[in-house]
Design an enzyme around this catalytic site. Structure first.
Site, PDB file in Angstrom:
ATOM      1  N   TRP A  48       0.853  -1.181   0.000  1.00  0.00           N
ATOM      2  CA  TRP A  48       0.000   0.000   0.000  1.00  0.00           C
ATOM      3  C   TRP A  48       0.902   1.249   0.000  1.00  0.00           C
ATOM      4  CZ3 TRP A  48      -0.349   4.017   3.583  1.00  0.00           C
ATOM      5  CH2 TRP A  48      -1.337   4.970   3.271  1.00  0.00           C
ATOM      6  N   ASP A  54     -15.242   9.359  -0.646  1.00  0.00           N
ATOM      7  CA  ASP A  54     -15.881   8.669   0.472  1.00  0.00           C
ATOM      8  C   ASP A  54     -16.580   9.663   1.421  1.00  0.00           C
ATOM      9  OD1 ASP A  54     -16.508   6.747   2.304  1.00  0.00           O
ATOM     10  OD2 ASP A  54     -14.464   6.058   2.612  1.00  0.00           O
ATOM     11  N   ARG A  78      -9.750  -2.564   8.100  1.00  0.00           N
ATOM     12  CA  ARG A  78     -10.327  -1.221   8.004  1.00  0.00           C
ATOM     13  C   ARG A  78     -11.787  -1.254   8.480  1.00  0.00           C
ATOM     14  NH1 ARG A  78     -11.475   3.277   3.289  1.00  0.00           N
ATOM     15  NH2 ARG A  78     -10.285   4.928   4.222  1.00  0.00           N
ATOM     16  N   LYS A 103     -15.815   6.068  -9.000  1.00  0.00           N
ATOM     17  CA  LYS A 103     -14.533   5.564  -8.489  1.00  0.00           C
ATOM     18  C   LYS A 103     -14.901   4.348  -7.651  1.00  0.00           C
ATOM     19  CE  LYS A 103     -10.749   6.772  -5.378  1.00  0.00           C
ATOM     20  NZ  LYS A 103     -10.125   7.842  -4.592  1.00  0.00           N
ATOM     21  N   TRP A 104     -14.586   3.158  -8.158  1.00  0.00           N
ATOM     22  CA  TRP A 104     -15.042   1.889  -7.567  1.00  0.00           C
ATOM     23  C   TRP A 104     -13.905   1.350  -6.707  1.00  0.00           C
ATOM     24  CZ3 TRP A 104     -19.619  -0.946  -9.405  1.00  0.00           C
ATOM     25  CH2 TRP A 104     -19.757  -2.207  -8.829  1.00  0.00           C
ATOM     26  N   ASP A 105     -14.100   1.427  -5.404  1.00  0.00           N
ATOM     27  CA  ASP A 105     -12.993   1.117  -4.490  1.00  0.00           C
ATOM     28  C   ASP A 105     -13.146  -0.285  -3.888  1.00  0.00           C
ATOM     29  OD1 ASP A 105     -10.652   1.620  -3.087  1.00  0.00           O
ATOM     30  OD2 ASP A 105     -11.316   3.587  -2.401  1.00  0.00           O
ATOM     31  N   CYS A 110     -10.141   1.160  -8.243  1.00  0.00           N
ATOM     32  CA  CYS A 110      -9.260   1.564  -7.145  1.00  0.00           C
ATOM     33  C   CYS A 110      -9.338   0.460  -6.110  1.00  0.00           C
ATOM     34  CB  CYS A 110      -9.772   2.881  -6.564  1.00  0.00           C
ATOM     35  SG  CYS A 110      -8.891   3.449  -5.101  1.00  0.00           S
ATOM     36  N   ASP A 165      -2.274   5.253  -3.491  1.00  0.00           N
ATOM     37  CA  ASP A 165      -2.694   6.335  -2.595  1.00  0.00           C
ATOM     38  C   ASP A 165      -1.535   7.287  -2.326  1.00  0.00           C
ATOM     39  OD1 ASP A 165      -5.333   5.727  -2.311  1.00  0.00           O
ATOM     40  OD2 ASP A 165      -5.125   4.663  -0.401  1.00  0.00           O
TER      41      ASP A 165
HETATM   42  C1  GLA Z   1      -9.048   4.319  -0.560  1.00  0.00           C
HETATM   43  C2  GLA Z   1      -8.711   5.066  -1.817  1.00  0.00           C
HETATM   44  C3  GLA Z   1      -8.604   6.540  -1.519  1.00  0.00           C
HETATM   45  C4  GLA Z   1      -9.890   7.031  -0.934  1.00  0.00           C
HETATM   46  C5  GLA Z   1     -10.237   6.218   0.297  1.00  0.00           C
HETATM   47  C6  GLA Z   1     -11.623   6.577   0.808  1.00  0.00           C
HETATM   48  O1  GLA Z   1      -8.003   4.341   0.337  1.00  0.00           O
HETATM   49  O2  GLA Z   1      -7.548   4.585  -2.388  1.00  0.00           O
HETATM   50  O3  GLA Z   1      -8.272   7.262  -2.681  1.00  0.00           O
HETATM   51  O4  GLA Z   1     -10.899   6.923  -1.898  1.00  0.00           O
HETATM   52  O5  GLA Z   1     -10.223   4.839   0.035  1.00  0.00           O
HETATM   53  O6  GLA Z   1     -11.958   5.867   1.952  1.00  0.00           O
END
Ligand code: GLA
Length: 733
Positions: free
Chosen positions: A198, A367, A443, A476-478, A524, A546
């Site tokens: 990360w 978020d 998390r 933005k699909w996380d 993402c 990130d």
């Molecule tokens: C991840 C993404 C970030 C952001 C956070 C939001 O870490 O990589 O860019 O969107 O989540 O919680």
């Protein structure tokens, strides 16, 4: 399940999407007498043949053979010693375990009577355009393996397999790879690979490929930050960035995967990749099939730069979703680093007003906009707008964003839930878990079991509703954690989760795109944790890391471009000191680093001075003038950031009309001048007008011939720490 119509249509579309391809250029030839197939693609030829034991073996993978070249008939290698049986030393196309195969199998299957051997022999062939299907059958069990070869004009061959149970009793697949690629037997190879963590993805490594097995993998349920399913193999002493042979490839799969690079004691060199056999199990009932992911590979004589340019072009033309009205990647503003979870209507609108002044084209709320999402402890799963933060819903924000001339995007993480959410309280059974076992949180969140049909439908409907009810151009699909307790209590074979989850994810993304053809999606996963050619068939861009520190980004982005195209690489300019390492880097350096891909801005614009806003607007305008070249041109990594203080990248437009040089200096030493930069990929006889971003940093002639730029080079003046500049070179007709 047969080879899906969709795959065929995609393949046909891909083939016809370039000028090079549509003429009936037969890349595939069959020599019936020798039972050999030759596949030509780009700079490469690939030849396979059926041998005297009716097994399919690799005969050649390397530089393109001249038309009419014939190869000796395929022959099983003789047994070298009782410890080196022929099955283990012959370069088989798809080695199944059994009969003394001690090297990496592509396939291992258990039959109902306890037989775990497969002897795969040639049974049939079928050709449809440039798609070749070769069917192998086991000598004893009712099992067929279909091998697919799809050649693309960009110089890539895709290979995958389909394992079919022709009997009535279920069989159990214990290991299934997409393909085995055999390199010319020998020594002296080196290999390159990408690892990370990360905030530190895309670290590039190169080392000799010594005798033994190198293993890259993810056991995490998704692609992973830790390793990416990409490889490049060169020849020690001969392969450089600009020159020399490279065999390269990448696997298109967004779940757990494994890639092994074997160099045996007898110098057989093989690369096998597919589903990770760790904890794998897939039961095929009678008549069922399992298809493996596509494993794409190519060969070039133009070094690592040539390999990545081939991949970039291939991804652009054959992998990335096609749009009815293709446009370059827009310049994004994203609020995450500015506001984190503290999003609300007034705050986002204030940022949107400022973003529009910079020339930003897309405004993205990250978020924090839904449920009880004040931090990462609660709310995931409750995809209703938080009415305390947005009292009238999203509409007023979206309308204002539109009136400011931007489109609107939003963050989602639909595969996850916080236990502290109304959704989880209602459906705790929809999370992947083992019975009576504590669910491990990461998390503060758990992973939904997307393999379950009802969960898949739920996730699709939630996102479809969000996009239908709001004018959303971009998601933005996380995906912010990896798997633990991968249980699936409602399935006869819970281990099937590794395949079904990812297939369902692809299906959801495909249906969303179908319902909303203009929708764009970013993959993402806490940065670059889910980047591969599987997800890129359904997503337009990725968030590589990130880590937004511009110095770290130089090496992150350098590694990234070895495997993936610059236009999918989103890069934001954020505030200093950087949140991660407290490093302060000047604004222009941050911008020029972010301009290596799809430019974005992610700082707190409310805190930017008038002067910073003006400089930023000027830099955004400069980017718009070079964007098409950066995003769809040919990338030359002139000097890697790994070499120390100075680095540069250059892009040359597809039609050659423009080239762009982005140059960086981390730190000047001993008062030495910045190195002369020798450009590449230009038209030697053409004249180029040089348009410097900073006229004071370029002291050369205003117009220069291509051969001079590629021979003598250009002199630019960068001094001190974190200096940077850019040149646009316009070809004069
Ligand atoms: C991840 C993404 C970030 C952001 C956070 C939001 O870490 O990589 O860019 O969107 O989540 O919680």
């Amino acid at each position: 399940m047969s080879l899906s119509l969709r795959s065929l249509v995609l393949v046909m579309l891909a083939i016809c999407s370039t000028a090079l391809s549509c003429p009936a250029q037969t890349a595939l030839r069959y020599d019936a007498e020798r039972m050999q197939w030759s596949i030509d693609s780009g700079e490469m030829s690939y030849v396979i043949g059926v041998n005297d034991q009716k097994m399919l073996q690799t005969l050649y993978w390397g530089p393109k053979l001249a038309p009419g070249a014939t190869l000796p008939p395929a022959r099983m290698h003789p047994e070298r010693a009782s410890f080196d049986p022929a099955i283990a030393t012959t370069p088989l196309e798809y080695p199944a375990w059994g009969a003394g195969l001690f090297t990496e199998p592509a396939l291992k299957v258990g039959s109902p009577n306890g037989d775990r051997t497969l002897i795969l022999q040639y049974a049939a062939r079928h050709q449809s355009g440039d798609l070749l299907e070769i069917t192998l059958r086991d000598a004893t069990q009712p099992i067929a393996v279909h091998l697919y070869y799809q050649s693309y004009p960009q110089g890539i061959l895709a290979r995958w397999s389909r394992i079919e149970n022709l009997g009535k009793q279920p069989i159990r697949i214990e290991q299934a790879a997409s393909a085995t690629w055999n390199l010319p037997q020998g020594t002296g190879y080196e290999w390159s690979w990408l690892t990370g963590q990360w905030a530190g993805e895309w670290q590039l490594h190169t080392a000799p490929l010594l005798t033994g097995t190198q293993l890259l993998e993810s056991r995490r349920g998704s692609t992973s930050h830790q390793a990416n399913p990409w490889f490049a193999v060169g020849r020690m002493g001969a392969t450089t960035e600009g020159d020399g042979p490279v065999w390269f490839g990448e696997l298109g799969w967004s779940g757990s995967w494994r890639m092994t690079l074997e160099s045996t004691a007898l110098n057989n060199v093989r690369i096998t990749a597919g589903y990770n056999p760790f904890d794998f199990g897939y039961v095929l009932a009678g008549g069922e099939s399992l298809e493996t992911p596509h494993f794409y590979a190519g060969y070039t004589q133009h070094g690592n730069g040539g390999a990545s340019r081939t991949l970039h072009r291939f991804q652009r033309e054959a992998i990335l979703p096609a749009h009815p009205d293709p446009k370059p990647r827009p310049i994004i503003y994203n609020s995450w680093e500015a506001t984190e979870f503290d999003v609300n209507e007034a705050g986002q609108l204030a940022l949107a007003e400022k973003a529009a002044k910079l020339g930003i084209e897309r405004f993205v709320i990250d978020d924090g906009w839904f449920g009880q999402r004040k931090n990462d402890h609660a709310g995931l799963g409750d995809w209703q707008v938080n009415l305390t933060k947005f009292p009238s819903g999203l509409k007023p924000v979206i309308d204002r964003v539109h009136s400011l001339g931007m489109d609107f995007g939003i963050w989602v993480e639909p595969e996850m839930v916080n236990p502290d959410s109304d959704f989880y309280r209602k459906h705790p059974e929809w999370v992947m878990s083992f019975p009576d076992r504590q669910r491990t949180e990461q998390r503060n969140q758990l992973v939904l079991n997307l393999a379950r049909p009802e969960v898949k439908e739920y996730v699709f409907n939630v996102v479809d509703k969000l996009v239908t009810e709001n004018d959303i151009a971009f998601l933005k699909w996380d995906y912010n954690r990896n798997w633990s307790e991968p249980g699936w209590d409602t399935a006869p074979e819970p281990k099937g989760i590794y395949v079904q989850y990812v297939q369902n994810l692809y299906d959801i993304l495909a249906r969303l795109r179908q319902n909303h053809p203009k929708l764009e999606i970013e993959s993402c996963s806490g940065g670059g944790g889910r980047v591969d050619l599987g997800i890129l068939r359904y997503t337009d861009e990725v968030w590589p890391s990130d880590n937004t520190d511009a110095l770290d980004r130089l090496s992150i982005q350098n590694g990234f471009t070895h495997a993936y195209a610059p236009e999918v690489m989103v890069a934001w300019v954020t505030d200093v000191p950087n949140f991660l390492d407290k490093r302060s880097v000047p604004l222009q350096f941050r911008f020029l680093v972010a301009m290596q891909g799809a430019l974005g801005v992610g700082g707190n614009l409310n805190k930017w001075s008038t002067e910073e806003m003006e400089s930023s607007a000027r830099l955004v305008a400069f980017y718009k003038g070079i964007r098409a070249t950066v995003q769809s041109g040919s990338l030359y990594r002139i000097t890697s950031p790994a070499t120390g203080g100075a680095s540069q990248v250059e892009y040359v437009a597809q039609d050659g009309s423009q080239a762009v040089l982005l140059a960086y200096l981390h730190s000047q030493n001993y008062g030495l001048d910045y190195q002369t930069v020798v450009l590449q990929g230009l038209d030697p006889g053409a004249m180029y007008r040089i348009r410097p971003l900073d006229p004071s940093k370029y002291t050369g002639e205003p117009t220069v011939q291509g051969s001079v730029l590629m021979g003598v080079g250009v002199r630019i003046s960068l001094t001190g720490d974190y200096d940077s500049t850019a040149l646009a070179l316009e070809r004069i007709r």
